[in-house]
Design an enzyme around this catalytic site. Structure first.
Site, mmCIF file in Angstrom:
data_model
loop_
_atom_site.group_PDB
_atom_site.id
_atom_site.type_symbol
_atom_site.label_atom_id
_atom_site.label_comp_id
_atom_site.label_asym_id
_atom_site.label_seq_id
_atom_site.Cartn_x
_atom_site.Cartn_y
_atom_site.Cartn_z
ATOM 1 N N LYS A 191 0.853 -1.188 0.000
ATOM 2 C CA LYS A 191 0.000 0.000 0.000
ATOM 3 C C LYS A 191 0.891 1.241 0.000
ATOM 4 O O LYS A 191 1.603 1.504 0.969
ATOM 5 C CB LYS A 191 -0.917 0.027 1.224
ATOM 6 C CG LYS A 191 -1.682 1.346 1.343
ATOM 7 C CD LYS A 191 -2.563 1.421 2.575
ATOM 8 C CE LYS A 191 -2.986 2.873 2.807
ATOM 9 N NZ LYS A 191 -3.810 3.021 4.012
ATOM 10 N N GLY A 251 -8.624 8.880 9.708
ATOM 11 C CA GLY A 251 -8.897 8.931 11.150
ATOM 12 C C GLY A 251 -9.990 9.904 11.555
ATOM 13 O O GLY A 251 -10.249 10.082 12.739
ATOM 14 N N ALA A 279 -9.859 5.330 4.099
ATOM 15 C CA ALA A 279 -9.835 6.491 5.002
ATOM 16 C C ALA A 279 -11.170 7.212 5.063
ATOM 17 O O ALA A 279 -11.820 7.457 4.045
ATOM 18 C CB ALA A 279 -8.759 7.492 4.625
ATOM 19 N N GLY A 280 -11.561 7.526 6.276
ATOM 20 C CA GLY A 280 -12.728 8.362 6.507
ATOM 21 C C GLY A 280 -13.973 7.646 6.981
ATOM 22 O O GLY A 280 -14.925 8.276 7.424
ATOM 23 N N ASN A 302 -9.297 1.520 9.592
ATOM 24 C CA ASN A 302 -8.554 1.178 10.802
ATOM 25 C C ASN A 302 -9.212 1.819 12.028
ATOM 26 O O ASN A 302 -9.768 1.146 12.894
ATOM 27 C CB ASN A 302 -7.096 1.642 10.665
ATOM 28 C CG ASN A 302 -6.172 1.109 11.771
ATOM 29 O OD1 ASN A 302 -4.994 0.931 11.554
ATOM 30 N ND2 ASN A 302 -6.682 0.844 12.955
ATOM 31 N N THR A 303 -9.233 3.156 12.050
ATOM 32 C CA THR A 303 -9.692 3.859 13.249
ATOM 33 C C THR A 303 -11.148 3.560 13.584
ATOM 34 O O THR A 303 -11.503 3.463 14.765
ATOM 35 C CB THR A 303 -9.491 5.379 13.066
ATOM 36 O OG1 THR A 303 -8.179 5.602 12.555
ATOM 37 C CG2 THR A 303 -9.644 6.119 14.382
#
Lengths: 72, 263
Positions: free
Chosen positions: B103, B164, B190-191, B212-213
């Protein structure tokens, strides 16, 4: 009597010393990384794991030794 | 057209369309439980210096998440130019015994973690030429996404909102243009904040979602991981099923108009 010098090297940004005549695998052993997953770069060039024991350390060498950590 | 069944990336088939990160968890045990609840097969890892002071007898991330059980996706998080990113992934390849799937993310700025596209394009070209299979974090600009495909990236991964931030899909229109123009897999990276965000991405026709977050920082990460698994699956099924057309200002009764009493 054997003349004994220490080599001044840098590992992951920290100055340290290593015995003259040792190869890069000595660093891996010191860091207790034997058998783990890591990668080694010396002065910007990757040294394959298979060649660590035949690559002598030179004075002034800069090493980056990395592992995988959690990340997104 | 995008694959209707399993997700294929660089010739390998994955039954899960949810990719997850391994950062920000309380400990490795929680990381492992959440990842297993998510059903993810591809998991991202970061490459960092060995901490010289750390206790070498402690288990490492890869002791918990061995490459034999997961497809590891080393990232370039924290890299701000092409040179650092390429250097990081070459180390990752050595670390993972020649592993090619990576990635790429080249960041522009600490506050936004927005992609630095000029450097991303340079790094992508270098890595593709060097034999890597590059999945690439990018802006949701269809022109950039197409350029990355033309360079030879195996998947493009536009952000839905800031890394995040948990702000969800802010520009579904751009994602749709990318989906329309790009033939390699498109994954939202992301997001994502909660399950509905993941479903929306999949309903738009995205090939997968990377997060992830949203999982790691949920109050109960393992339960959220399970929710995300279902959200991605249900969003995909809804996309395949083909939603009904939206009828603005025009109701349509579901029950028959005939045979009402008193008529």
């Amino acid at each position: 009597m054997l003349e004994f010098f220490m080599l001044n090297i840098t590992i992951n940004g920290q100055a340290t010393t290593q015995n003259t005549g040792s190869c890069v695998d000595a660093i891996i052993a010191n860091m207790q990384l034997v058998g783990k997953r890591y990668a080694v770069e010396r002065n910007g060039e990757i040294i394959p794991k298979s060649r660590l024991s035949e690559t002598p350390i030179a004075d002034g060498d800069k090493f980056e030794i990395v592992i995988a950590v959690g990340g997104g | 057209m995008h694959e209707t069944t399993a997700l294929t990336i660089a010739g390998r088939i994955y039954s899960s369309r949810l990719l997850v990160g391994t950062g920000k968890y309380r400990d490795f045990a929680e990381t492992k439980l959440a990842i297993d609840a998510s059903g993810a097969q591809i998991i991202t890892v970061a490459i960092r210096r060995v901490n010289i002071g750390q206790d070498p007898t402690q288990p490492s991330l890869l002791d918990w998440l061995p490459p034999s059980q997961y497809t590891l996706l080393p990232n370039t998080a924290g890299c701000y130019n092409a040179i650092e990113a390429v250097r990081t992934l070459r180390l990752a390849r050595e670390l993972l015994d020649g592993h090619k799937l990576v990635k790429l993310e080249v960041l522009a700025d600490d506050a936004t973690l927005f992609p630095n596209m000029p450097e991303t394009l340079i790094a992508a070209k270098t890595l593709v030429d060097d034999g890597f299979d590059v999945m690439v974090y990018c802006t949701d600009d269809p022109i950039q996404a197409k350029t990355l495909e033309d360079i030879g990236c195996v998947a493009v991964m536009p952000l839905a909102s800031l890394i995040g931030s948990g702000m969800g899909i802010l520009n579904p229109w751009n994602l749709e243009i990318i989906l329309d123009r790009v033939s390699v897999p498109v994954l939202v990276d992301a997001g994502i904040g909660t399950a509905s965000d993941a479903s929306i991405a999949m309903e738009l026709g995205c090939d997968g979602v990377l997060m992830n977050t949203a999982i790691a920082k949920a109050r109960d990460p393992v339960l959220m991981a399970s929710a995300m698994k279902k959200a991605v699956e249900s969003g995909r099924e809804a996309f395949l099923a083909g939603r009904m057309p939206k009828k603005i200002y025009q109701a349509s009764a579901s029950s028959p108009r005939e045979g009402r009493i008193g008529t």
